[in-house]
Structure formats: structure tokens, C-alpha cells
Design an enzyme around this catalytic site. Structure first.
Site, short mmCIF file in Angstrom:
data_model
loop_
_atom_site.label_atom_id
_atom_site.label_comp_id
_atom_site.label_asym_id
_atom_site.label_seq_id
_atom_site.Cartn_x
_atom_site.Cartn_y
_atom_site.Cartn_z
N ARG A 78 1.05 -1.29 -0.12
CA ARG A 78 -0.07 0.10 -0.03
C ARG A 78 0.75 1.31 -0.03
NH1 ARG A 78 -3.80 -1.95 4.77
NH2 ARG A 78 -1.82 -2.80 5.48
N TYR A 159 -14.67 -12.84 -10.44
CA TYR A 159 -15.81 -11.62 -10.28
C TYR A 159 -15.02 -10.36 -10.65
CZ TYR A 159 -13.74 -11.66 -5.57
OH TYR A 159 -13.10 -11.57 -4.26
N LYS A 174 -10.35 -5.65 -8.34
CA LYS A 174 -9.68 -6.56 -9.16
C LYS A 174 -10.16 -6.19 -10.34
CE LYS A 174 -7.90 -9.79 -6.25
NZ LYS A 174 -6.47 -10.41 -6.30
N GLY A 201 -10.66 -19.63 -10.11
CA GLY A 201 -12.02 -20.04 -9.16
C GLY A 201 -11.40 -20.48 -7.76
C1 HXC Z 1 -16.26 -5.57 8.23
C2 HXC Z 1 -13.95 -5.33 8.36
C3 HXC Z 1 -13.91 -6.74 8.56
C4 HXC Z 1 -14.92 -7.47 8.56
C5 HXC Z 1 -12.04 -5.69 8.89
N1 HXC Z 1 -12.94 -4.82 8.84
N2 HXC Z 1 -12.42 -6.97 8.70
N3 HXC Z 1 -15.32 -4.66 8.31
N4 HXC Z 1 -16.22 -6.91 8.19
N5 HXC Z 1 -14.90 -9.00 8.45
C6 HXC Z 1 -12.54 -3.46 9.10
C7 HXC Z 1 -12.07 -2.96 10.18
O1 HXC Z 1 -12.89 -2.84 11.15
C8 HXC Z 1 -11.23 -1.65 9.53
O2 HXC Z 1 -12.14 -0.66 9.65
C9 HXC Z 1 -10.99 -1.85 8.12
O3 HXC Z 1 -11.41 -3.07 7.71
C10 HXC Z 1 -9.22 -2.30 8.37
O4 HXC Z 1 -8.96 -3.30 9.31
P1 HXC Z 1 -7.68 -3.61 9.69
O5 HXC Z 1 -7.80 -5.05 10.54
O6 HXC Z 1 -7.22 -2.58 10.52
O7 HXC Z 1 -6.92 -3.79 8.47
P2 HXC Z 1 -5.50 -4.53 8.41
O8 HXC Z 1 -4.71 -4.79 9.46
O9 HXC Z 1 -4.80 -3.77 7.31
O10 HXC Z 1 -5.99 -5.96 7.62
C11 HXC Z 1 -6.41 -6.10 6.37
C12 HXC Z 1 -7.51 -7.05 6.17
C13 HXC Z 1 -7.00 -8.40 6.90
C14 HXC Z 1 -8.02 -7.27 4.85
C15 HXC Z 1 -8.92 -6.72 6.97
O11 HXC Z 1 -7.91 -9.63 6.53
C16 HXC Z 1 -5.79 -8.84 6.01
O12 HXC Z 1 -4.66 -8.64 6.57
N6 HXC Z 1 -6.08 -9.75 4.96
C17 HXC Z 1 -4.85 -10.07 4.19
C18 HXC Z 1 -5.03 -11.54 3.46
C19 HXC Z 1 -6.32 -11.86 3.06
O13 HXC Z 1 -7.27 -11.16 2.91
N7 HXC Z 1 -6.64 -12.95 2.01
C20 HXC Z 1 -7.62 -13.45 1.32
C21 HXC Z 1 -7.40 -13.18 -0.03
S1 HXC Z 1 -8.82 -14.11 -1.03
P3 HXC Z 1 -12.36 0.43 10.72
O14 HXC Z 1 -13.38 1.51 10.05
O15 HXC Z 1 -12.92 -0.27 11.83
O16 HXC Z 1 -11.09 1.35 10.90
C22 HXC Z 1 -8.98 -13.03 -2.36
C23 HXC Z 1 -10.09 -13.81 -3.30
C24 HXC Z 1 -10.70 -15.09 -3.18
O17 HXC Z 1 -8.82 -12.12 -2.56
C25 HXC Z 1 -11.87 -15.58 -4.26
C26 HXC Z 1 -12.34 -16.84 -3.66
C27 HXC Z 1 -13.15 -17.54 -4.64
P1 NAP Z 2 -3.43 -15.39 1.03
O1 NAP Z 2 -2.57 -16.56 1.39
O2 NAP Z 2 -4.33 -14.90 2.40
O3 NAP Z 2 -2.57 -14.35 0.58
C1 NAP Z 2 -2.85 -13.07 0.50
C2 NAP Z 2 -1.36 -12.59 0.77
O4 NAP Z 2 -1.35 -11.20 0.45
C3 NAP Z 2 -0.64 -13.01 1.97
O5 NAP Z 2 0.59 -13.44 1.95
C4 NAP Z 2 -0.40 -11.77 2.70
O6 NAP Z 2 0.76 -11.64 3.44
C5 NAP Z 2 -0.47 -10.55 1.49
N1 NAP Z 2 -0.58 -9.25 1.87
C6 NAP Z 2 -2.01 -8.78 2.21
N2 NAP Z 2 -2.00 -7.63 2.32
C7 NAP Z 2 -0.73 -7.05 1.98
C8 NAP Z 2 -0.18 -5.71 1.94
N3 NAP Z 2 -0.65 -4.69 2.46
N4 NAP Z 2 1.25 -5.79 1.50
C9 NAP Z 2 1.91 -6.76 1.02
N5 NAP Z 2 1.50 -8.10 1.02
C10 NAP Z 2 0.12 -8.28 1.56
O7 NAP Z 2 -4.80 -15.91 0.00
P2 NAP Z 2 -4.53 -16.53 -1.33
O8 NAP Z 2 -5.96 -17.37 -1.44
O9 NAP Z 2 -3.41 -17.59 -1.35
O10 NAP Z 2 -4.94 -15.39 -2.48
C11 NAP Z 2 -3.75 -15.23 -3.30
C12 NAP Z 2 -4.10 -14.51 -4.40
O11 NAP Z 2 -5.01 -15.34 -5.15
C13 NAP Z 2 -5.08 -13.15 -3.97
O12 NAP Z 2 -4.67 -12.11 -5.17
C14 NAP Z 2 -6.27 -13.84 -3.90
O13 NAP Z 2 -7.17 -12.33 -4.38
C15 NAP Z 2 -6.31 -14.70 -5.53
N6 NAP Z 2 -7.46 -15.53 -5.60
C16 NAP Z 2 -7.34 -16.51 -4.72
C17 NAP Z 2 -8.50 -17.52 -4.72
C18 NAP Z 2 -8.71 -18.62 -3.72
O14 NAP Z 2 -9.65 -19.40 -4.04
N7 NAP Z 2 -7.96 -18.58 -2.96
C19 NAP Z 2 -9.59 -17.36 -5.77
C20 NAP Z 2 -9.37 -16.14 -6.45
C21 NAP Z 2 -8.31 -15.30 -6.44
P3 NAP Z 2 0.95 -10.56 4.81
O15 NAP Z 2 -0.27 -10.82 5.63
O16 NAP Z 2 2.12 -11.07 5.33
O17 NAP Z 2 1.06 -9.17 4.21
#
Ligand code: HXC
Ligand code: NAP
Length: 294
Positions: A78, A159, A174, A201
Site C-alpha cells: 500500500r 468476479y 480486481k 476459481g
Molecule cells: C467488516 C471489517 C472486517 C470484516 C476488517 N474490517 N474486517 N469490516 N467486516 N470482516 C474493517 C476494520 O474494522 C477496519 O475498519 C478496516 O476494515 C481495516 O481493518 P484492519 O484490521 O485494521 O486492516 P489490516 O490490519 O490492514 O488487515 C487487512 C484485512 C485483513 C484485509 C482486513 O483481513 C488482512 O490482512 N488480509 C490479508 C489476507 C487476505 O485477505 N487474504 C484473502 C485473499 S482471498 P475501521 O473503520 O474499523 O477502521 C481473495 C479472493 C478469493 O482475494 C476469491 C475466492 C473464490
Molecule cells: P492469502 O494466503 O491470504 O494471500 C494473500 C497474501 O497477500 C498474503 O501472503 C499476505 O501476506 C499478502 N498481503 C496482504 N496485504 C498485504 C499488503 N498490504 N502488502 C503486502 N502483502 C500483503 O490468500 P490466497 O488465497 O493465497 O490469495 C492469493 C491471491 O489469489 C490473491 O490475489 C487472491 O485474490 C487470489 N485468489 C484466490 C482465490 C482462492 O480461491 N484462494 C481465488 C481467486 C483469487 P501478509 O499478511 O504477510 O502481508
């Protein structure tokens, strides 16, 4: 149910002398793809926020794969200055970078009206701004140095094209990454930089499943049932596709998004696909009913 072929698709050494940055490379799909890139001879920089997690992953990958070297450099995608520092560090250790894979993401399910403005921004910042930051930092340098045969691979979702409720910040971000992929594929082709995307997927990972299918939702919404091939994806199937798209074998593929989802999104889109649920033995009766209306 179809059977997954989880063998290595490309010949050994296919990515030799390639230096690759994988954002989000310390877990989930990023880690699996990094492992395969290393297996094919590449050196891989894995980057994300959690340094300890990255170091552990790099150690594990270096133990498993001996052909390439894995380096952990932490960075929050970011933050543009953080990204530039990570890139300079990667170049210092490897000389130059050939491939960028924007894979880092943030996501969670929520009705959109429950989201705070900051919650929406958080996802846009990781996914769209993060991919923009890495693409701009790396791309500007490649162009300045007049380096050719470079490639960027963006991991999007199905999506990104269709949209989806309950993951609206992710869908919006995305879609932006997909637009950036297609736009720069044309604009930066003259600099020898290719851009492609993969739309996966369901591929089970802890990161995605904990946030998208918490608790009982895993059983209630078994994602394999939504897929015509009746199974989720295997990480190696995705890794094979990613390795091909970053390798020289795909040198004429530019601006493409390849879906790898067992037909999942099309099943949701086709108007009469619900007829899947009709048992075979009912079709004789239905045919007769239709013909009788002539
Ligand atoms: C509503 C939420 C929430 C939830 C967090 N927030 N989780 N709001 N419902 N479940 C809100 C918080 O209250 C806060 O808002 C803001 O989001 C930021 O949250 P933080 O916890 O401070 O953020 P941060 O520590 O930066 O963490 C980011 C995160 C976390 C996205 C919330 O989950 C994360 O680190 N994710 C990284 C990995 C990840 O998400 N992997 C999945 C990828 S799968 P306020 O207003 O309270 O400050 C994918 C596609 C898959 O991308 C498709 C599958 C088929
Ligand atoms: P994941 O393990 O949660 O991967 C997400 C990664 O992003 C983590 O390693 C996380 O590491 C990193 N990340 C998050 N915020 C970041 C930040 N601010 N700066 C740098 N790194 C950050 O989930 P995943 O399923 O493997 O997803 C990988 C990719 O596949 C994503 O783009 C997701 O949208 C895509 N995708 C996944 C699926 C599925 O079915 N799994 C389907 C469609 C698309 P840190 O927490 O250490 O930062």
C-alpha cells in the site's frame, strides 16, 4: 469428478536465470507458485507485510527447492516508498528483476452497507493501489533501463469481470487490476513488457477460506458443488499456468486474462444451467410434454 494432473508441466530449467518478485509470496497460492518457479530454476523474492512469516517460508522453500534461490523482503504494497525500497533491495541482491507477479490481496465477506469507509479503502489499497504501486515502481525502472522481455502477471478473480455481491471492495479493486492489465499490455508492449492475468476459481487456502467461508459456512457452501467439474482447484494446476504465463513459452500472449475455475462462473451465468438438477429419467416425460404442445 475430473481428476487433477498435479505434475510439473514445464521442462526443468524453464525459468532459469529469471528473477521474479511475488507479492504475497509467503502464504497460500503465492507460496505455491513461488515454489514451482524455484523448482523451474528461477530466483524468487517473496514479499508481504509479515517478515517472520516470509523468513519461515523462504527457509522452507530453500530447503525444498535447490535450483533457485528464495529471498524474503518485507514490504507493505500500500506504501509506494516501501515498494521502491523492496524493489531496490531485490535488485541489489539479484542484479535485475525480470518478472513481477501481483498476487497480494485483502478480502472478507460483508454486506456492503455494513462497511466503514476505511474498510472499503483497506481492500482497494491492498489490491488496486498495491498492484499499481508495484507495477509503476518496477515498470518505470525497466523502461528507464531499456530492459526488454519483461513480464507482469496479475492474479485477479472471476468476479473481476462479473462483479459479486458481499465482496464489493474486492470485486471493484480486481476489476481495476484487470483494466490496468489490458491497458498496459498495449501501452507498454513497445518497451518489451508483457502483461497478463489469471482469474482463479476456488483454490483452498487458509487466508481466503478463513475470511470468505468462516465457521459453518465451509460446510454450508461447499464451493466444489458450484463447479461443473465438481472439485476445487489444486495449487499445482494454477502454478503450471502461472509458470507458463511468465515464461518465454508464452511470449506472444499479451493482455490476456485466463480463467482457471472448472467452469464455475459460466455455470452461474448460463440461464438454463439449473436444469443440471433434473434427473435423467425425467427427460423422456419432459420431451413428450414439449412435443405435445405443437
Ligand atoms: C467488516 C471489517 C472486517 C470484516 C476488517 N474490517 N474486517 N469490516 N467486516 N470482516 C474493517 C476494520 O474494522 C477496519 O475498519 C478496516 O476494515 C481495516 O481493518 P484492519 O484490521 O485494521 O486492516 P489490516 O490490519 O490492514 O488487515 C487487512 C484485512 C485483513 C484485509 C482486513 O483481513 C488482512 O490482512 N488480509 C490479508 C489476507 C487476505 O485477505 N487474504 C484473502 C485473499 S482471498 P475501521 O473503520 O474499523 O477502521 C481473495 C479472493 C478469493 O482475494 C476469491 C475466492 C473464490
Ligand atoms: P492469502 O494466503 O491470504 O494471500 C494473500 C497474501 O497477500 C498474503 O501472503 C499476505 O501476506 C499478502 N498481503 C496482504 N496485504 C498485504 C499488503 N498490504 N502488502 C503486502 N502483502 C500483503 O490468500 P490466497 O488465497 O493465497 O490469495 C492469493 C491471491 O489469489 C490473491 O490475489 C487472491 O485474490 C487470489 N485468489 C484466490 C482465490 C482462492 O480461491 N484462494 C481465488 C481467486 C483469487 P501478509 O499478511 O504477510 O502481508
Amino acid at each position: 469428478m475430473s481428476k487433477a494432473n498435479t505434475r510439473s508441466m514445464l521442462p526443468e530449467g524453464s525459468l532459469k536465470q529469471k528473477n521474479i518478485i511475488v507479492t504475497g509470496g509467503g502464504s497460500g497460492l503465492g507460496k505455491s507458485m513461488s515454489q514451482y518457479f524455484l523448482h523451474l530454476g528461477a530466483n524468487v523474492v517473496i514479499t508481504s507485510r509479515n517478515h517472520e512469516k516470509l523468513e519461515t517460508a523462504a527457509q522452507e522453500l530453500n530447503k525444498q527447492e535447490k535450483d533457485g534461490k528464495c529471498i524474503a523482503i518485507s514490504c507493505d504494497v500500500r506504501n509506494y516508498d516501501d515498494v521502491v525500497k523492496m524493489y531496490e533491495n531485490a535488485k541489489q541482491q539479484l542484479g535485475s528483476i525480470d518478472i513481477l507477479m501481483n498476487n497480494a490481496a485483502g478480502n472478507f465477506i460483508s454486506p456492503t452497507e455494513r462497511l466503514s469507509s476505511n474498510a472499503f479503502d483497506t481492500i482497494i489499497d491492498i489490491v488496486l493501489k498495491g498492484s499499481k504501486n508495484c507495477t509503476l515502481a518496477v515498470g518505470k525502472d525497466w523502461i528507464k533501463e531499456q530492459e526488454k522481455d519483461k513480464s507482469i502477471l496479475n492474479i485477479v478473480t472471476t468476479y473481476a469481470s462479473t462483479g459479486s455481491g458481499y465482496v464489493v471492495p474486492s470485486a471493484s479493486a480486481k476489476a481495476g487490476v484487470l483494466a490496468m492489465t489490458r491497458s498496459l499490455a498495449v501501452e507498454w508492449a513497445k518497451y518489451g513488457i508483457r502483461q497478463n492475468a489469471i482469474a482463479p476459481g476456488p483454490f483452498p487456502t487458509k487466508g481466503a477460506w478463513d475470511r470468505l467461508l468462516p465457521g459453518e459456512l465451509k460446510e454450508k457452501f461447499d464451493l466444489a458443488r458450484k463447479v461443473p467439474l465438481k472439485r476445487v482447484g489444486e495449487h499445482q494446476e494454477l502454478a503450471n499456468l502461472a509458470a507458463y504465463l511468465v515464461s518465454d513459452f508464452s511470449g506472444y500472449i499479451n493482455g490476456e486474462v485466463i480463467t482457471i475455475d472448472g467452469g464455475e462462473w459460466l455455470k452461474g451465468a448460463g440461464q438454463f444451467n439449473m436444469l443440471e438438477e433434473i434427473p435423467q429419467e425425467m427427460w423422456d416425460m419432459l420431451e413428450e410434454m414439449i412435443k405435445s404442445k405443437k
